[in-house]
Design a protein around this motif. Structure first.
Motif: not given
Length: 309
Positions: A194-208, A210-215
């Motif tokens: 469950q913790s790993q599934n949580y982190l995978k979702k967090e990674k996806q949101l953090a990536g999104s 960070s893309l906003v920040l990069a732009l």
């Protein structure tokens, strides 16, 4: 076609896009129960700032042909980056500590910090030479004639933009390194899965995010770099056409964010579709349901008439 006219038309289109797109983001977060989370409170506040860029900053920029900007985005981006950092590093204490109330408090702090920073020129950091050369205290209202380039370079760029960008880059670096390290560990039980599934979702949101920040960085850095060239280099080293392109690019950033949310954040995309079905196609659905009800009523009357005969 005159370049000034083209510049004005492009700015008007960007302003309309900013207003419409960010109103959609605000509605999505406001009405969707799945978006009642601290991070999305911050995204909603960023959308409000982007909306104000469209309805206030861009019209003012067109009027004074200027580089109107605010430090609010930088402040809020830092808050979002810190939020991602705590959510990943302090995984088990985050939900107890970072509540929706705390998020709105962070948003309020961002707005309160941005106000005095934005009014720094009013406190004395303005072009005193323009004031001394004015006739009867009247001048042709242009941004670059009243705001000194030293303010734009040292305060607006170095202090309020570049330094926070470096801090946020480090924070997101820690976030991704922490997530990657935790995901490499093989789950031994259901709790770890469950913790790993949580982190995978967090990674996806953090990536999104960070893309906003990069732009954001890519949209604003060209204009700041041109300001540095104009300040440290020769006079008129930057063509006015290039300055206009830099201004348009910086303003376009506020119109791009809602599009990124739609493609990169599934919950916001779902909320967009819900708004579309509820407010845009509801008329067609209601009309269809009314037609169906009338058909059923007519059929019932015909059946009753047949039975009476």
């Amino acid at each position: 076609m005159n370049m000034d006219l083209i510049y004005t038309l492009v700015e008007v289109l960007i302003a309309i896009s900013c207003c419409l797109g960010n109103i959609l983001v605000i509605l999505a977060v406001w009405i969707s129960k799945s978006l009642k989370q601290p991070t999305f409170c911050l995204i909603m506040s960023l959308a409000v700032a982007d909306f104000l860029v469209g309805c206030v900053a861009i019209p003012l920029a067109v009027i004074v042909d200027a580089r109107v900007r605010t430090s609010f985005h930088t402040c809020l981006f830092i808050t979002i980056a810190v939020d991602r950092y705590f959510r990943v590093v302090f995984l088990y204490r985050y939900k107890r500590t970072v509540t929706q109330r705390h998020s709105w408090l962070a948003v309020a702090v961002c707005w309160l910090v941005a106000i005095p920073l934005s009014f720094a020129p009013m406190l004395g950091w303005y072009n005193h030479e323009t004031l001394s050369n004015s006739v009867n205290s009247t001048i042709v209202c242009q941004f670059i004639t009243v705001i000194p380039m030293s303010y734009l370079v040292y305060f607006n760029f170095f202090l309020c933009t570049l330094a926070p960008l470096l801090v946020m880059t480090v924070l997101y670096g820690f976030v991704f390194c922490t997530i990657r390290g935790n995901l490499r560990e093989k789950p031994g039980n259901n709790f770890q899965k469950q913790s790993q599934n949580y982190l995978k979702k967090e990674k996806q949101l953090a990536g999104s995010l960070s893309l906003v920040l990069a732009l954001f960085a890519l949209s604003w850095l060209p204009l700041h770099i041109m300001n540095c060239v104009a300040y440290f280099g020769k006079e008129n080293a930057v063509p006015q056409e290039a300055v206009h392109v830099g201004i348009v690019l910086s303003h376009a950033n506020s119109a791009v964010n809602p599009v990124i949310y739609a493609f990169k954040i599934e919950k916001i995309k779902t909320a967009y579709l819900k708004i579309w079905r509820q407010y845009v196609t509801c008329g067609e659905e209601n009309q269809g349901s009314q037609t169906s009800q009338e058909t059923d009523s007519n059929l019932a009357r015909n059946v009753n008439a047949g039975s009476n005969e």
